[in-house]
Design a protein around this motif. Structure first.
Motif, PDB file in Angstrom:
ATOM      1  N   ALA A  86       0.845  -1.207   0.000  1.00  0.00           N
ATOM      2  CA  ALA A  86       0.000   0.000   0.000  1.00  0.00           C
ATOM      3  C   ALA A  86       0.879   1.255   0.000  1.00  0.00           C
ATOM      4  O   ALA A  86       0.607   2.212  -0.733  1.00  0.00           O
ATOM      5  N   LEU A  87       1.952   1.265   0.797  1.00  0.00           N
ATOM      6  CA  LEU A  87       2.880   2.404   0.803  1.00  0.00           C
ATOM      7  C   LEU A  87       3.557   2.557  -0.559  1.00  0.00           C
ATOM      8  O   LEU A  87       3.691   3.661  -1.081  1.00  0.00           O
ATOM      9  N   ARG A  88       3.984   1.435  -1.121  1.00  0.00           N
ATOM     10  CA  ARG A  88       4.665   1.482  -2.422  1.00  0.00           C
ATOM     11  C   ARG A  88       3.746   2.051  -3.502  1.00  0.00           C
ATOM     12  O   ARG A  88       4.146   2.949  -4.254  1.00  0.00           O
ATOM     13  N   LEU A  89       2.525   1.570  -3.553  1.00  0.00           N
ATOM     14  CA  LEU A  89       1.608   2.015  -4.600  1.00  0.00           C
ATOM     15  C   LEU A  89       1.164   3.463  -4.404  1.00  0.00           C
ATOM     16  O   LEU A  89       1.147   4.249  -5.355  1.00  0.00           O
ATOM     17  N   MET A 122       2.707   6.871  -6.569  1.00  0.00           N
ATOM     18  CA  MET A 122       1.804   8.032  -6.597  1.00  0.00           C
ATOM     19  C   MET A 122       0.425   7.714  -7.186  1.00  0.00           C
ATOM     20  O   MET A 122      -0.181   8.537  -7.868  1.00  0.00           O
ATOM     21  N   LEU A 123      -0.083   6.512  -6.909  1.00  0.00           N
ATOM     22  CA  LEU A 123      -1.433   6.155  -7.328  1.00  0.00           C
ATOM     23  C   LEU A 123      -2.421   6.642  -6.274  1.00  0.00           C
ATOM     24  O   LEU A 123      -2.079   6.737  -5.090  1.00  0.00           O
ATOM     25  N   ASN A 124      -3.656   6.928  -6.687  1.00  0.00           N
ATOM     26  CA  ASN A 124      -4.654   7.272  -5.679  1.00  0.00           C
ATOM     27  C   ASN A 124      -5.161   5.977  -5.043  1.00  0.00           C
ATOM     28  O   ASN A 124      -4.853   4.874  -5.515  1.00  0.00           O
ATOM     29  N   ALA A 148      -4.835   2.023  -6.430  1.00  0.00           N
ATOM     30  CA  ALA A 148      -4.058   1.052  -5.655  1.00  0.00           C
ATOM     31  C   ALA A 148      -4.933  -0.107  -5.195  1.00  0.00           C
ATOM     32  O   ALA A 148      -4.497  -1.264  -5.203  1.00  0.00           O
ATOM     33  N   SER A 149      -6.177   0.184  -4.809  1.00  0.00           N
ATOM     34  CA  SER A 149      -7.066  -0.882  -4.341  1.00  0.00           C
ATOM     35  C   SER A 149      -7.390  -1.864  -5.468  1.00  0.00           C
ATOM     36  O   SER A 149      -7.492  -3.068  -5.233  1.00  0.00           O
ATOM     37  N   VAL A 150      -7.514  -1.369  -6.676  1.00  0.00           N
ATOM     38  CA  VAL A 150      -7.771  -2.253  -7.820  1.00  0.00           C
ATOM     39  C   VAL A 150      -6.578  -3.181  -8.034  1.00  0.00           C
ATOM     40  O   VAL A 150      -6.739  -4.387  -8.238  1.00  0.00           O
ATOM     41  N   LEU A 151      -5.359  -2.656  -7.952  1.00  0.00           N
ATOM     42  CA  LEU A 151      -4.159  -3.474  -8.151  1.00  0.00           C
ATOM     43  C   LEU A 151      -3.977  -4.512  -7.045  1.00  0.00           C
ATOM     44  O   LEU A 151      -3.451  -5.596  -7.287  1.00  0.00           O
ATOM     45  N   MET A 152      -4.403  -4.181  -5.819  1.00  0.00           N
ATOM     46  CA  MET A 152      -4.264  -5.124  -4.706  1.00  0.00           C
ATOM     47  C   MET A 152      -5.480  -6.036  -4.554  1.00  0.00           C
ATOM     48  O   MET A 152      -5.496  -6.899  -3.676  1.00  0.00           O
ATOM     49  N   ALA A 153      -6.499  -5.837  -5.376  1.00  0.00           N
ATOM     50  CA  ALA A 153      -7.723  -6.652  -5.355  1.00  0.00           C
ATOM     51  C   ALA A 153      -8.448  -6.564  -4.009  1.00  0.00           C
ATOM     52  O   ALA A 153      -8.904  -7.563  -3.469  1.00  0.00           O
ATOM     53  N   VAL A 154      -8.524  -5.338  -3.462  1.00  0.00           N
ATOM     54  CA  VAL A 154      -9.285  -5.068  -2.231  1.00  0.00           C
ATOM     55  C   VAL A 154     -10.168  -3.847  -2.482  1.00  0.00           C
ATOM     56  O   VAL A 154      -9.989  -3.135  -3.464  1.00  0.00           O
ATOM     57  N   LEU A 174      -8.134  -0.638   1.444  1.00  0.00           N
ATOM     58  CA  LEU A 174      -6.819  -0.096   1.097  1.00  0.00           C
ATOM     59  C   LEU A 174      -6.487   1.104   1.975  1.00  0.00           C
ATOM     60  O   LEU A 174      -5.362   1.229   2.467  1.00  0.00           O
ATOM     61  N   THR A 175      -7.454   1.971   2.221  1.00  0.00           N
ATOM     62  CA  THR A 175      -7.240   3.148   3.063  1.00  0.00           C
ATOM     63  C   THR A 175      -6.867   2.728   4.481  1.00  0.00           C
ATOM     64  O   THR A 175      -5.964   3.310   5.092  1.00  0.00           O
TER      65      THR A 175
END
Length: 142
Positions: free
Chosen positions: A44-47, A52-54, A58-64, A69-70
């Protein structure tokens, strides 16, 4: 009523390090505990902060979900702040995760690499050309 079980989170890139250790001041106690940052918190920190993803992207990439994600990102930021303010070591490990593709670790140079073309067998490290590497399995330490 017990909470819902934690779903497994998708990690795109494993961390290149296993943690950080602060320089010690002579007035600081050497027996300070470590802060454990889970792999999904690192991701989450990396993304969000490095790529610099919103939070939605980032939640889409992590599938959550975005709220999940927040929460993961907020918990990671709290742990990083605790480590910096109190001079604690940061150890990156654990969590319920899976990698998005097969990842390998070179035993000769320490490089992490993956195999995006699954039909082609990996025979050597792309960095040092060593054939001494191992597969990184899913980490589900809970």
């Amino acid at each position: 009523m017990s909470p819902r079980p934690t779903r497994i989170r998708k990690i795109s890139n494993p961390p290149v390090i296993s943690g950080f250790k602060p320089y010690r001041n002579k007035t600081v106690d050497e027996n300070v505990e470590a802060v454990f940052l889970q792999y999904e918190e690192y991701e989450a920190l990396r993304l969000c902060d490095h790529e610099m993803l919103n939070h939605h992207q980032a939640s889409v990439l992590m599938a959550v979900s975005r709220p999940t994600l927040t929460r993961i990102h907020s918990k990671a930021m709290q742990k990083i702040a605790e480590a910096l303010v109190l001079g604690k070591q940061i150890i990156i490990e654990g969590g319920k995760i899976y990698f998005d593709s097969e990842w390998y670790s070179c035993k000769a140079c320490g490089c992490f690499f993956n195999n995006p073309e699954k039909q082609i067998e990996i025979k050597e490290c792309p960095l040092c050309r060593s054939s001494d590497f191992s597969t990184i399995r899913d980490i589900n330490k809970g």
